[in-house]
Scaffold this motif. Structure first.
Motif, PDB file in Angstrom:
ATOM      1  N   VAL A 202       0.835  -1.201   0.000  1.00  0.00           N
ATOM      2  CA  VAL A 202       0.000   0.000   0.000  1.00  0.00           C
ATOM      3  C   VAL A 202       0.869   1.249   0.000  1.00  0.00           C
ATOM      4  O   VAL A 202       0.597   2.218  -0.723  1.00  0.00           O
ATOM      5  N   ALA A 203       1.927   1.235   0.815  1.00  0.00           N
ATOM      6  CA  ALA A 203       2.834   2.388   0.875  1.00  0.00           C
ATOM      7  C   ALA A 203       3.484   2.632  -0.483  1.00  0.00           C
ATOM      8  O   ALA A 203       3.606   3.784  -0.932  1.00  0.00           O
ATOM      9  N   LEU A 204       3.898   1.551  -1.146  1.00  0.00           N
ATOM     10  CA  LEU A 204       4.491   1.695  -2.482  1.00  0.00           C
ATOM     11  C   LEU A 204       3.495   2.321  -3.447  1.00  0.00           C
ATOM     12  O   LEU A 204       3.843   3.231  -4.214  1.00  0.00           O
ATOM     13  N   GLY A 205       2.252   1.850  -3.404  1.00  0.00           N
ATOM     14  CA  GLY A 205       1.243   2.400  -4.298  1.00  0.00           C
ATOM     15  C   GLY A 205       0.958   3.858  -4.014  1.00  0.00           C
ATOM     16  O   GLY A 205       0.831   4.673  -4.951  1.00  0.00           O
ATOM     17  N   LEU A 206       0.855   4.214  -2.728  1.00  0.00           N
ATOM     18  CA  LEU A 206       0.577   5.607  -2.379  1.00  0.00           C
ATOM     19  C   LEU A 206       1.747   6.521  -2.741  1.00  0.00           C
ATOM     20  O   LEU A 206       1.552   7.628  -3.233  1.00  0.00           O
ATOM     21  N   ILE A 207       2.965   6.047  -2.474  1.00  0.00           N
ATOM     22  CA  ILE A 207       4.141   6.846  -2.849  1.00  0.00           C
ATOM     23  C   ILE A 207       4.177   7.062  -4.357  1.00  0.00           C
ATOM     24  O   ILE A 207       4.466   8.162  -4.847  1.00  0.00           O
ATOM     25  N   SER A 208       3.871   6.008  -5.100  1.00  0.00           N
ATOM     26  CA  SER A 208       3.841   6.133  -6.558  1.00  0.00           C
ATOM     27  C   SER A 208       2.800   7.145  -6.994  1.00  0.00           C
ATOM     28  O   SER A 208       3.053   7.988  -7.876  1.00  0.00           O
ATOM     29  N   ALA A 209       1.614   7.089  -6.376  1.00  0.00           N
ATOM     30  CA  ALA A 209       0.560   8.043  -6.719  1.00  0.00           C
ATOM     31  C   ALA A 209       0.983   9.467  -6.406  1.00  0.00           C
ATOM     32  O   ALA A 209       0.754  10.392  -7.194  1.00  0.00           O
ATOM     33  N   LEU A 210       1.636   9.662  -5.257  1.00  0.00           N
ATOM     34  CA  LEU A 210       2.064  11.006  -4.864  1.00  0.00           C
ATOM     35  C   LEU A 210       3.165  11.527  -5.783  1.00  0.00           C
ATOM     36  O   LEU A 210       3.176  12.709  -6.150  1.00  0.00           O
ATOM     37  N   VAL A 211       4.101  10.656  -6.154  1.00  0.00           N
ATOM     38  CA  VAL A 211       5.179  11.077  -7.069  1.00  0.00           C
ATOM     39  C   VAL A 211       4.593  11.477  -8.411  1.00  0.00           C
ATOM     40  O   VAL A 211       4.974  12.507  -8.996  1.00  0.00           O
ATOM     41  N   TRP A 212       3.643  10.684  -8.903  1.00  0.00           N
ATOM     42  CA  TRP A 212       3.035  11.022 -10.186  1.00  0.00           C
ATOM     43  C   TRP A 212       2.196  12.290 -10.101  1.00  0.00           C
ATOM     44  O   TRP A 212       2.160  13.084 -11.051  1.00  0.00           O
ATOM     45  N   ALA A 213       1.532  12.489  -8.970  1.00  0.00           N
ATOM     46  CA  ALA A 213       0.780  13.733  -8.803  1.00  0.00           C
ATOM     47  C   ALA A 213       1.719  14.937  -8.812  1.00  0.00           C
ATOM     48  O   ALA A 213       1.430  15.966  -9.447  1.00  0.00           O
ATOM     49  N   ALA A 214       2.847  14.815  -8.100  1.00  0.00           N
ATOM     50  CA  ALA A 214       3.824  15.902  -8.090  1.00  0.00           C
ATOM     51  C   ALA A 214       4.389  16.146  -9.479  1.00  0.00           C
ATOM     52  O   ALA A 214       4.582  17.298  -9.909  1.00  0.00           O
ATOM     53  N   LEU A 215       4.642  15.058 -10.212  1.00  0.00           N
ATOM     54  CA  LEU A 215       5.165  15.191 -11.571  1.00  0.00           C
ATOM     55  C   LEU A 215       4.143  15.867 -12.474  1.00  0.00           C
ATOM     56  O   LEU A 215       4.494  16.715 -13.312  1.00  0.00           O
ATOM     57  N   ALA A 216       2.876  15.534 -12.308  1.00  0.00           N
ATOM     58  CA  ALA A 216       1.829  16.172 -13.107  1.00  0.00           C
ATOM     59  C   ALA A 216       1.767  17.670 -12.822  1.00  0.00           C
ATOM     60  O   ALA A 216       1.678  18.499 -13.747  1.00  0.00           O
ATOM     61  N   ILE A 217       1.823  18.027 -11.540  1.00  0.00           N
ATOM     62  CA  ILE A 217       1.745  19.446 -11.162  1.00  0.00           C
ATOM     63  C   ILE A 217       2.926  20.217 -11.721  1.00  0.00           C
ATOM     64  O   ILE A 217       2.772  21.302 -12.295  1.00  0.00           O
TER      65      ILE A 217
END
Length: 386
Positions: A202-217
């Motif tokens: 779950v932590a890996l998935g959430l970290i991935s989501a957060l990294v991609w969100a930051a990259l999108a921004i």
């Protein structure tokens, strides 16, 4: 640079100020997103090959994907999202894109972030975060009191008096004792150890989501005109105060647990010291979250207080506030959707659903915190510009 390019990079409301280029900051995020996506791609293949390994079969923290999709479909979606993420991250890491391409890439990065959030995000993940952050807030609070008593006696005495009053009230009125503290630590620690493999996924998935969100921004920001940034800077105080209000309903509810009239508490809270400790620890985390949010507009959010050893009086690095702030905002936003879907859908108890979303307003707190942190980053960026 042409006049048009200069104008596009200018910060509205501050003549002559120019915004720093952002692609150099996008590239490290792209590499991080590439690694995270590659790991999820490899794990997805393993989950499809051996369903017994899949976190979607018997999830420790159920996500929207586990509720709406069968395990095979969820694993296939994770594989597709991971593979798409690898390709997109490689593209973003290679070279700076032109503006139209950056917009498309930013939107695509946002889609990957949403997909990972759908696959791995849940209300349980924010509960785990709340326990850990609450415990960290208690430890940090005790350390802060100890340091201020020595280096800033007036402030330290006030904080110490408040702590003594809180503990005395909890002990005398609510039945707090050392056994409850030990039981809380054993229960939470045991749950973390028992569910560690699932929590790690779950932590890996959430970290991935957060990294991609930051990259999108960051990708979209590099293609933007700066108008939103200017608006955020102008209204940063209002935005930040609203964000700081997000955890306060929960703080009030948990603070009531040490009184004879506990709100939103189990009927046994005054007979179960471990339950009381749970409420106080998570309430301490919510209080710390509100105070730290206010720091985005207070002087100590720009310069470390003088009483802090070694770093007192020095400027606060932007990342010290921005990185954990954006992570917290992302986790709150990810938890908001399943919270709304699982509570609002309860037609048998609409009042309870409304109260839950008012006491835990992730739908409001997450976006407002994200805006507040973004406004802080833009405001601090003005200080670095000539």
């Amino acid at each position: 640079m042409t006049t048009a390019e200069s104008a596009a990079r200018a910060v509205p409301g501050r003549p002559g100020a120019t915004r720093r280029r952002t692609p150099g900051r996008v590239r490290p995020l792209a590499y991080a997103a590439l690694v995270a996506s590659a790991v999820i791609t490899g794990l997805s293949i393993a989950w499809l090959a051996d369903p017994a390994l899949s976190p979607f079969v018997s999830p420790v923290t159920p996500s929207l994907a586990t509720l709406l999709l069968d395990p095979t479909a969820a694993a296939l979606l994770a594989l597709a999202a991971g593979a798409a993420g690898v390709a997109l991250a490689a593209l973003l890491a290679r070279a700076r894109a032109a503006r139209p391409r950056s917009v498309a890439a930013g939107v695509a990065a946002g889609g990957v972030a949403i997909t990972f959030s759908f696959l791995f995000g849940s209300m349980s993940s924010i509960s785990l975060t709340g326990y850990l952050f609450g415990a960290a807030a208690v430890i940090a609070g005790l350390v802060t009191i100890g340091v201020t008593v020595v280096r800033a006696p007036r402030l330290g005495a006030s904080l110490l008096a408040g702590l003594i009053l809180l503990v005395a009230t909890a002990v005398l009125w609510a039945g707090l004792n050392i056994d409850g503290v030990v039981a809380f630590a054993v229960t939470v620690g045991g749950a973390l150890v028992a569910g560690l493999p699932g929590f790690a996924i779950v932590a890996l998935g959430l970290i991935s989501a957060l990294v991609w969100a930051a990259l999108a921004i960051m990708t979209l920001r590099s293609a933007g005109s700066g108008r939103l940034a200017s608006w955020m800077v102008r209204h940063r105080k209002t935005i930040t105060i609203l964000a700081a209000l997000g955890p306060l309903p929960y703080v009030v509810a948990r603070a009531s647990w040490v009184t004879p009239w506990p709100l939103f508490a189990p009927s046994t809270v005054h007979h179960d010291p471990a339950m009381l400790v749970t409420g106080l620890v998570i309430g301490a985390g919510a209080t710390a979250a509100s105070l730290l949010t206010l720091g985005l507009i207070l002087p100590w959010g720009r310069v470390f207080p003088e009483w802090m050893p070694r770093i007192g009086g020095r400027p606060v690095p932007v990342g010290v506030a921005a990185v954990p702030g954006f992570i917290a905002a992302g986790i709150l936003c990810i938890a908001a959707v399943p919270m709304l879907l699982t509570t609002v859908g309860r037609t048998d108890a609409p009042i309870d659903a409304l109260l839950v979303n008012l006491v835990l307003p992730f739908w409001f707190w997450g976006p407002m915190l994200g805006l507040a942190v973004a406004a802080y980053v833009e405001w601090r960026a003005l200080d670095r510009e000539p």
